[in-house]
Design a protein around this motif. Sequence first.
Motif, PDB file in Angstrom:
ATOM      1  N   SER A  90       0.823  -1.213   0.000  1.00  0.00           N
ATOM      2  CA  SER A  90       0.000   0.000   0.000  1.00  0.00           C
ATOM      3  C   SER A  90       0.851   1.255   0.000  1.00  0.00           C
ATOM      4  O   SER A  90       0.683   2.150  -0.839  1.00  0.00           O
ATOM      5  N   TYR A 352      -6.787   7.818 -15.409  1.00  0.00           N
ATOM      6  CA  TYR A 352      -7.602   6.853 -14.675  1.00  0.00           C
ATOM      7  C   TYR A 352      -6.789   5.627 -14.274  1.00  0.00           C
ATOM      8  O   TYR A 352      -7.123   4.929 -13.297  1.00  0.00           O
ATOM      9  N   PHE A 355      -5.178   6.701 -11.145  1.00  0.00           N
ATOM     10  CA  PHE A 355      -6.215   6.795 -10.125  1.00  0.00           C
ATOM     11  C   PHE A 355      -6.585   5.410  -9.610  1.00  0.00           C
ATOM     12  O   PHE A 355      -6.824   5.220  -8.409  1.00  0.00           O
ATOM     13  N   ALA A 356      -6.603   4.422 -10.492  1.00  0.00           N
ATOM     14  CA  ALA A 356      -6.886   3.045 -10.081  1.00  0.00           C
ATOM     15  C   ALA A 356      -5.792   2.521  -9.153  1.00  0.00           C
ATOM     16  O   ALA A 356      -6.072   1.827  -8.165  1.00  0.00           O
ATOM     17  N   LEU A 359      -6.437   4.109  -5.721  1.00  0.00           N
ATOM     18  CA  LEU A 359      -7.546   3.482  -5.005  1.00  0.00           C
ATOM     19  C   LEU A 359      -7.172   2.088  -4.509  1.00  0.00           C
ATOM     20  O   LEU A 359      -7.480   1.718  -3.358  1.00  0.00           O
ATOM     21  N   ILE A 362      -4.979   2.368  -1.465  1.00  0.00           N
ATOM     22  CA  ILE A 362      -5.738   2.763  -0.278  1.00  0.00           C
ATOM     23  C   ILE A 362      -6.490   1.570   0.304  1.00  0.00           C
ATOM     24  O   ILE A 362      -6.514   1.355   1.524  1.00  0.00           O
ATOM     25  N   VAL A 363      -7.085   0.755  -0.574  1.00  0.00           N
ATOM     26  CA  VAL A 363      -7.820  -0.425  -0.115  1.00  0.00           C
ATOM     27  C   VAL A 363      -6.880  -1.408   0.580  1.00  0.00           C
ATOM     28  O   VAL A 363      -7.200  -1.957   1.653  1.00  0.00           O
ATOM     29  N   LEU A 382      -7.029   7.413   4.623  1.00  0.00           N
ATOM     30  CA  LEU A 382      -7.633   8.545   3.920  1.00  0.00           C
ATOM     31  C   LEU A 382      -7.181   9.869   4.514  1.00  0.00           C
ATOM     32  O   LEU A 382      -6.942  10.836   3.789  1.00  0.00           O
TER      33      LEU A 382
END
Length: 605
Positions: A90, A352, A355-356, A359, A362-363, A382
Amino acid sequence: MSHKFLTSAFPAGKLLEATLPNKEFSTFGYTWNLNPGKFNMKEHMVITIMANVGFTAPYTAHIVWVQYLPLYFNQTWAGSFGYQILVALSTNFIGYGLAGLTRRFLVYPSRAIWPGNLATIALNRAFHSGTNASANGWTMSRMRWFAYCFVAMFIYFFFPNYLVAAMSYFNWTTWIAPDNVHLAAITGTYSGLGLNPLPTLDWNQCTVDIDPLINPFYSTFNSFLGSLLTFPIILAIWYTNTWNTAYIPINANRVFDNTGARYQVLKTVDENGLFDEAAYKAYSPLYLSAGNAFLYGMFFAAYTSTITHTYLYHRREIVVGFKNLISRKSAFAEPKDIHARLMRNYKEVPEYVYFAVLLFSIVLGAVGIGVYPTHTTPAVVLYGVFLALIFCIPCGIIMSITNIEVPLSVISEFFGGLWFPGNATAMNYFKTYGYITTSHALHFSQDLKLAHYIHIPPWVTFNCQMVATLVSTFVCTGILNYQMTQIPDVCTPNQKDRFTCPGVNTFFTASVLWGTLGPKKMYGPGAIYNALLWCFLVGALVPVPFYLLRKKYKLFQYFHAPVFFHGAYYWAPYNLSHAWAHVPLAFVFNYYIKKRFLAWWSKYN
């Protein structure tokens, strides 16, 4: 790495074969050769980029160490490889998301020079260039010049580092009166303020924070000016015994208790590593040296000055970047930038995709923190990313121009301690996702600019960064897990192979100070260092008068407030001797020679 490997492993690598004009041109004092037949330099740069992103261990290793070890928080579950790899992946990949989303601000604009890249390109051209143009009468090849410098530095290195250690810290001023405390405090290099006109003969000391051959001279001098002008302030704090600093060495970077001894942070926490109010009151408040206390105030000023400076000087470029991002305008539309025009031959990596990556990272972090008993909310990811979003563009613009990074370490610790009081692990994760994410994003952006200069296809750069980081993360985490679980008594003072882990101990101390004790104990209402909060306002206001007067007084055009404050927090354990050592070298090479002998500077510097 062969060209065949690039085109097979990364399909976009076939774009390396795009036809480019066979000519040379100059920007920033460097000559760029666009001969399409020279694939070896591009491949070499791809390897360089992969090495840049792969050689550092995940920052979460520090968190895992202090969680797992019995002498710290003794949370044995942190030895789980699953937990370690989730948070490591991460934090390692999240910076790519921000770097990709901020390319229109930090990579594509021609004003984003990234001076450090120019030195890397010059070195690689020395290995691959087949030309040898004369430079101010010098005809020596770059490769031969590099070989001479390499051999000379290799030989000279042994003198200050092994044979004559006094050359490294040339503390001759204190020899005048070895027992004089005041002389040592003012001129001493080890624990003093370092007022010494000839402080070192060691190149490593000259480049401890700023490289005088790479950083622009105005950047180097601004930083030195910050140290010079804050020197008398620290001296005044110590001599007036402000905050009881007269009982402590003037520039120590340790923390002290009310007896002047080193602060024992374990006396203020319970068995779970959480803050114990009664134990804290029974023990002692925390005290800092004059230099250490003051530098935190200058960090506060640096952060607000970064926001103000960026708004005043770069607001138009930022607005244009956001407009282009929203309108989906081509990233390579700048007509005057030769690099942008040439990169039109290649297919860009869409926003994008980055951006993927953001995300997904973060997950991963939220899962790692939420599934395992960290006693920390997954929302900390976050919160940290939100801080990074605020500072990524301002700090990136400053670094891309001055080659000086404004680290978010202190503000991450400050707000992390406020939002998660008494929880060192939560503060550490907030610091990781705020400070380290931003730092990664800036360095990844620097690599993207390097690829932009060399005209490496964006998809090749993206794939190489992803693969190198993935492999590096698993290797580093595997080594970490082995060290923690297989080395007996690791990180203890008496470990038989001397794996005593001083860096981990320092990280633990900072974790407890900012996370467990928290900033309220130091800067809250009635706290001893509460007055330093005014530095936030000072930093926000300092850039304004220089911005307003820059057209009337040309000298003010070279004042850079965030870089000035970089020098102002250049204390404990560093001092004025470190800030001054590189200034004469920077003046000679990056001002005098560059101004009078540009061809020589361009070829050899």
